[in-house]
Design an enzyme around this catalytic site. Structure first.
Site, PDB file in Angstrom:
ATOM      1  N   ALA A  13       0.776  -1.377  -0.030  1.00 39.89           N
ATOM      2  CA  ALA A  13      -0.129   0.043  -0.025  1.00 39.89           C
ATOM      3  C   ALA A  13       0.867   1.226   0.136  1.00 39.89           C
ATOM      4  O   ALA A  13       0.421   2.515  -0.235  1.00 39.89           O
ATOM      5  CB  ALA A  13      -1.079   0.049   1.211  1.00 39.89           C
ATOM      6  N   ARG A  18      10.202   7.707  -4.348  1.00 42.41           N
ATOM      7  CA  ARG A  18      11.390   7.791  -4.797  1.00 42.41           C
ATOM      8  C   ARG A  18      11.892   7.214  -6.009  1.00 42.41           C
ATOM      9  O   ARG A  18      12.821   7.240  -6.769  1.00 42.41           O
ATOM     10  CB  ARG A  18      12.522   7.278  -3.876  1.00 42.41           C
ATOM     11  CG  ARG A  18      12.901   8.295  -2.769  1.00 42.41           C
ATOM     12  CD  ARG A  18      14.000   7.752  -1.798  1.00 42.41           C
ATOM     13  NE  ARG A  18      13.272   6.640  -0.809  1.00 42.41           N
ATOM     14  CZ  ARG A  18      14.195   5.783  -0.216  1.00 42.41           C
ATOM     15  NH1 ARG A  18      15.310   5.746  -0.342  1.00 42.41           N
ATOM     16  NH2 ARG A  18      13.440   5.100   0.800  1.00 42.41           N
ATOM     17  N   GLY A  83       0.910   2.965   8.339  1.00 38.48           N
ATOM     18  CA  GLY A  83       1.648   1.931   8.831  1.00 38.48           C
ATOM     19  C   GLY A  83       1.507   0.651   8.665  1.00 38.48           C
ATOM     20  O   GLY A  83       0.509   0.146   8.199  1.00 38.48           O
ATOM     21  N   ASN A 234      13.250   0.821  -3.488  1.00 39.98           N
ATOM     22  CA  ASN A 234      13.084   2.125  -3.236  1.00 39.98           C
ATOM     23  C   ASN A 234      12.977   3.120  -4.446  1.00 39.98           C
ATOM     24  O   ASN A 234      12.542   4.006  -4.612  1.00 39.98           O
ATOM     25  CB  ASN A 234      13.536   2.625  -2.127  1.00 39.98           C
ATOM     26  CG  ASN A 234      13.096   2.063  -0.759  1.00 39.98           C
ATOM     27  OD1 ASN A 234      11.994   1.951  -0.684  1.00 39.98           O
ATOM     28  ND2 ASN A 234      14.178   1.157  -0.196  1.00 39.98           N
ATOM     29  N   ASN A 392       0.386  -8.272 -48.550  1.00 41.35           N
ATOM     30  CA  ASN A 392      -0.604  -8.891 -47.923  1.00 41.35           C
ATOM     31  C   ASN A 392      -1.748  -7.835 -47.620  1.00 41.35           C
ATOM     32  O   ASN A 392      -2.844  -8.223 -46.973  1.00 41.35           O
ATOM     33  CB  ASN A 392      -0.189  -9.577 -46.543  1.00 41.35           C
ATOM     34  CG  ASN A 392       0.349  -8.567 -45.544  1.00 41.35           C
ATOM     35  OD1 ASN A 392       1.042  -7.450 -46.023  1.00 41.35           O
ATOM     36  ND2 ASN A 392       0.291  -8.829 -44.278  1.00 41.35           N
ATOM     37  N   ALA A 429      11.256 -15.116 -61.698  1.00 44.56           N
ATOM     38  CA  ALA A 429      11.790 -14.124 -60.857  1.00 44.56           C
ATOM     39  C   ALA A 429      11.325 -12.707 -61.563  1.00 44.56           C
ATOM     40  O   ALA A 429      10.961 -12.650 -62.661  1.00 44.56           O
ATOM     41  CB  ALA A 429      13.149 -13.949 -61.150  1.00 44.56           C
TER      42      ALA A 429
HETATM   43  C1  UD1 Z   1       9.819  -1.444   7.618  1.00 43.49           C
HETATM   44  C2  UD1 Z   1       9.705  -1.874   9.070  1.00 43.49           C
HETATM   45  C3  UD1 Z   1      11.421  -1.797   9.422  1.00 43.49           C
HETATM   46  C4  UD1 Z   1      11.987  -2.802   8.606  1.00 43.49           C
HETATM   47  C5  UD1 Z   1      11.844  -2.297   7.067  1.00 43.49           C
HETATM   48  C6  UD1 Z   1      12.356  -3.619   6.162  1.00 43.49           C
HETATM   49  C7  UD1 Z   1       8.034  -1.050  10.368  1.00 43.49           C
HETATM   50  C8  UD1 Z   1       7.441  -0.057  11.205  1.00 43.49           C
HETATM   51  N1  UD1 Z   1       9.046  -0.912   9.835  1.00 43.49           N
HETATM   52  O1  UD1 Z   1      10.259  -0.189   7.577  1.00 43.49           O
HETATM   53  O2  UD1 Z   1      11.582  -2.299  10.603  1.00 43.49           O
HETATM   54  O3  UD1 Z   1      13.309  -2.674   8.863  1.00 43.49           O
HETATM   55  O4  UD1 Z   1      10.428  -2.293   6.799  1.00 43.49           O
HETATM   56  O5  UD1 Z   1      12.468  -3.115   4.752  1.00 43.49           O
HETATM   57  O6  UD1 Z   1       7.251  -2.151   9.749  1.00 43.49           O
HETATM   58  N2  UD1 Z   1       3.240  -0.484   3.562  1.00 43.49           N
HETATM   59  C9  UD1 Z   1       1.789  -0.487   3.775  1.00 43.49           C
HETATM   60  N3  UD1 Z   1       0.954   0.373   4.169  1.00 43.49           N
HETATM   61  C10 UD1 Z   1       1.783   1.330   5.055  1.00 43.49           C
HETATM   62  C11 UD1 Z   1       3.218   1.422   5.107  1.00 43.49           C
HETATM   63  C12 UD1 Z   1       3.818   0.454   4.377  1.00 43.49           C
HETATM   64  O7  UD1 Z   1       1.436  -1.522   2.933  1.00 43.49           O
HETATM   65  O8  UD1 Z   1       1.005   2.115   5.377  1.00 43.49           O
HETATM   66  C13 UD1 Z   1       4.157  -1.356   2.983  1.00 43.49           C
HETATM   67  C14 UD1 Z   1       4.955  -0.902   1.760  1.00 43.49           C
HETATM   68  O9  UD1 Z   1       4.118  -0.574   0.478  1.00 43.49           O
HETATM   69  C15 UD1 Z   1       6.258  -1.635   1.723  1.00 43.49           C
HETATM   70  C16 UD1 Z   1       6.224  -2.337   3.274  1.00 43.49           C
HETATM   71  O10 UD1 Z   1       5.155  -2.036   3.943  1.00 43.49           O
HETATM   72  O11 UD1 Z   1       5.823  -2.852   0.708  1.00 43.49           O
HETATM   73  C17 UD1 Z   1       7.389  -1.692   3.873  1.00 43.49           C
HETATM   74  O12 UD1 Z   1       6.902  -0.310   3.962  1.00 43.49           O
HETATM   75  P1  UD1 Z   1       8.267   0.958   4.335  1.00 43.49           P
HETATM   76  O13 UD1 Z   1       7.660   2.091   4.159  1.00 43.49           O
HETATM   77  O14 UD1 Z   1       9.177   0.482   3.207  1.00 43.49           O
HETATM   78  O15 UD1 Z   1       8.689   0.397   5.743  1.00 43.49           O
HETATM   79  P2  UD1 Z   1       9.632   0.921   6.407  1.00 43.49           P
HETATM   80  O16 UD1 Z   1       9.623   2.303   6.770  1.00 43.49           O
HETATM   81  O17 UD1 Z   1      11.009   0.947   5.500  1.00 43.49           O
HETATM   82 CA    CA Z   2      11.216   0.190   2.860  1.00 44.11          CA
END
Ligand code: UD1
Ligand code: CA
Length: 489
Positions: A13, A18, A83, A234, A392, A429
């Site tokens: 989600a 980036r 989150g 990313n 064709n 030909a």
């Molecule tokens: C998260 C972890 C972190 C870990 C890292 C590894 C948490 C709070 N932190 O951090 O400990 O080291 O991943 O890469 O879990 N996503 C959703 N909904 C949201 C937020 C994120 O579906 O609201 C999905 C993103 O699409 C992605 C994954 O969750 O696939 C991780 O999200 P990202 O924002 O990259 O997490 P980090 O902050 O990097």
């Molecule tokens: Ca990440």
């Protein structure tokens, strides 16, 4: 072996700003699959009873793609609460309420994670009777990751996010990969207790670990050495780096199975491609999509095959093929372009600067040089002369041409479709063929040659050409079998 999980939840989600792309991050592709496609393929290996993908950003595009590649997957919509914890909660809400046992949580943007790794995570989770098993890794630079906090006895106590960590915690190099196995009842219960009281105002999935620990349940870490499997995409620099590494792994798998890849660094093979043993892939080749290559085939140099089937012992050099079938022992190239619907029979040949489309070129037929062959059937062992054009398209509709078996089309012929040239027929030909040709006939459809005597003497007097003509006449050169005309009018 570990029991199958009741569900795999793939988090997808997040925004992916980036990437600087109008395409949602998880729809970017490496090795012929979207990033989320790789996550789904890995999840499938564990044979989950349910599969859920959490979406929000670019919801329509991501959901449509998932429905396309995994029609059985549950699309779970995340609400405005942010989150990874909230994302997981939304998935649990979208899955059947009676779900029990183990759920795996993975990410839609971690394409090198292997299904086997998930199976080992599950096995450890089972063996240790843990409520949570988290995949972790020791990395040289942990910046940005959640850090794994361990207690005095070395057990996992909690995960702290970079933004919430103290300086001391930030020096920890064991990171959270974000991939977990959970007891689903424990997870549901713990998520209810997670708040958004942190530096990012998000509901962190990582907070579940400390909650579970304090309830007295066991949390285990599965430390993996293969860091690539934990790496997320990313930006496009990471996308390229992961694509190269995945390609290296795919090439290595084929080489270990008996395929010669002369130069893995310039050979790109998509994840779903199959290659028979003792095939040889020469430098600069790309095998894409659902391409299959038979044993002893030789591909390359510089060949791009997309969704193309190559038979055993075929030889394909310097060319491009898309949705084509190349029969066993056929030879193609150099510089051929096989477009969709091309089917080449056994021991057939398509040579230099030949383009084909919707063309059924049967066993032993040859289209060796400089030809466009579209919407055509070319019979067994027929020979199409250099420079033949199958016209064709009449500007409105496409029409079909048949050249019968053992027939022979002379060079520089244009066949104005629809035309049916029978088995055992010839075309002279330089013909422009507009009518059908019957068995045993030769079609000659061009202006007759006429030679005009004395033309050079009259119109090019004093030139080198006339001097050479004089010399040749003095020497007695004359092609008496060619019809000629007296004085050229
Ligand atoms: C998260 C972890 C972190 C870990 C890292 C590894 C948490 C709070 N932190 O951090 O400990 O080291 O991943 O890469 O879990 N996503 C959703 N909904 C949201 C937020 C994120 O579906 O609201 C999905 C993103 O699409 C992605 C994954 O969750 O696939 C991780 O999200 P990202 O924002 O990259 O997490 P980090 O902050 O990097
Ligand atoms: Ca990440």
């Amino acid at each position: 072996m570990a029991t199958a999980p009741s569900a795999v939840i793939i988090l997808a989600a997040g925004e992916g700003t980036r990437m600087r792309s109008t395409t949602p991050k998880v729809l970017h592709r490496i090795a012929g699959r979207s990033l989320v496609g790789h996550a789904i393929a890995a999840a499938r290996v564990t044979q989950p009873a349910h599969l859920a993908v959490v979406v929000r950003h670019e919801r329509e595009a991501v959901a449509a793609h998932v429905a396309d590649i995994a029609p059985d997957a549950v699309i779970a919509d995340q609400d405005e609460v942010k989150g990874t914890g909230r994302a997981t909660e939304c998935a649990l809400d979208a899955l059947p309420g009676e779900l029990a046992g183990t759920v795996l949580v993975t990410y839609g943007d971690v394409p090198l994670l292997e299904g086997e790794t998930l199976r080992r995570l599950l096995a450890l989770h089972d063996e240790t009777g843990s409520a949570v098993t988290v995949m972790t890794a020791h990395v040289p630079d942990p910046t940005g990751y959640g850090r794994v906090l361990r207690d005095a006895s070395g057990d996992v106590a909690a995960i702290v996010e970079q933004k919430d960590a103290t300086d001391e915690e930030r020096r920890i190099t064991e990171i959270n990969s974000g991939i977990y196995a959970f007891d689903v009842a424990v997870l549901r219960d713990a998520l209810r207790q997670v708040t958004t009281d942190n530096a990012q105002g998000e509901k962190y999935l990582t907070d579940v670990l400390a909650i579970v620990r304090s309830s007295g349940r066991r949390v285990t870490a599965h430390v993996v050495d293969d860091l690539w499997q934990t790496e997320g995409v990313n930006d496009r620099v990471q996308l390229a780096a992961l694509a190269r590494e995945l390609n290296r792994r795919i090439c290595e798998r084929h080489m270990r199975a008996g395929v010669t890849i002369v130069d893995p660094a310039t050979t790109w093979v998509d994840a779903d491609v199959t290659i028979g043993p003792d095939a040889v892939i020469r430098p600069g080749s790309q095998l894409l999509g659902a391409t299959t290559v038979g044993s002893y085939a030789v591909i390359g140099p510089e060949v791009t095959l997309t969704d193309t089937e190559v038979g055993e012992r075929a030889v394909v050099r310097r060319c491009e093929a898309d949705l084509a079938v190349i029969g066993a022992e056929a030879t193609v190239g150099p510089y051929s372009y096989l477009r969709p619907g091309t089917v080449l029979g056994r021991k057939s040949k398509v040579g230099g600067f030949v383009e084909t489309k919707n063309a059924d070129i049967r066993d032993g037929a040859k289209v060796p040089h400089l030809t466009y062959c579209g919407d055509a059937t070319v019979g067994e062992r027929a020979n199409i002369g250099a420079g033949t054009i199958f016209a064709n398209y009449d500007g409105v509709a496409k029409h079909h041409t048949t050249v019968g078996k053992d027939s022979f089309v002379g060079s520089n012929t244009v066949i104005v479709a629809p035309v049916d040239i029978a088995d055992g027929a010839y075309v002279a030909a330089g013909s422009a063929v507009t009518d059908d040709v019957d068995p045993g006939q030769i079609a000659i459809a061009r202006g007759r040659q006429r030679n005009v005597d004395g033309w050079v003497d009259r119109t090019r007097a004093g030139t080198r050409t006339q001097a050479s003509a004089d010399a040749a006449r003095d020497a007695g050169t004359r092609h008496t079998d060619t019809p000629s005309e007296g004085n050229g009018s």
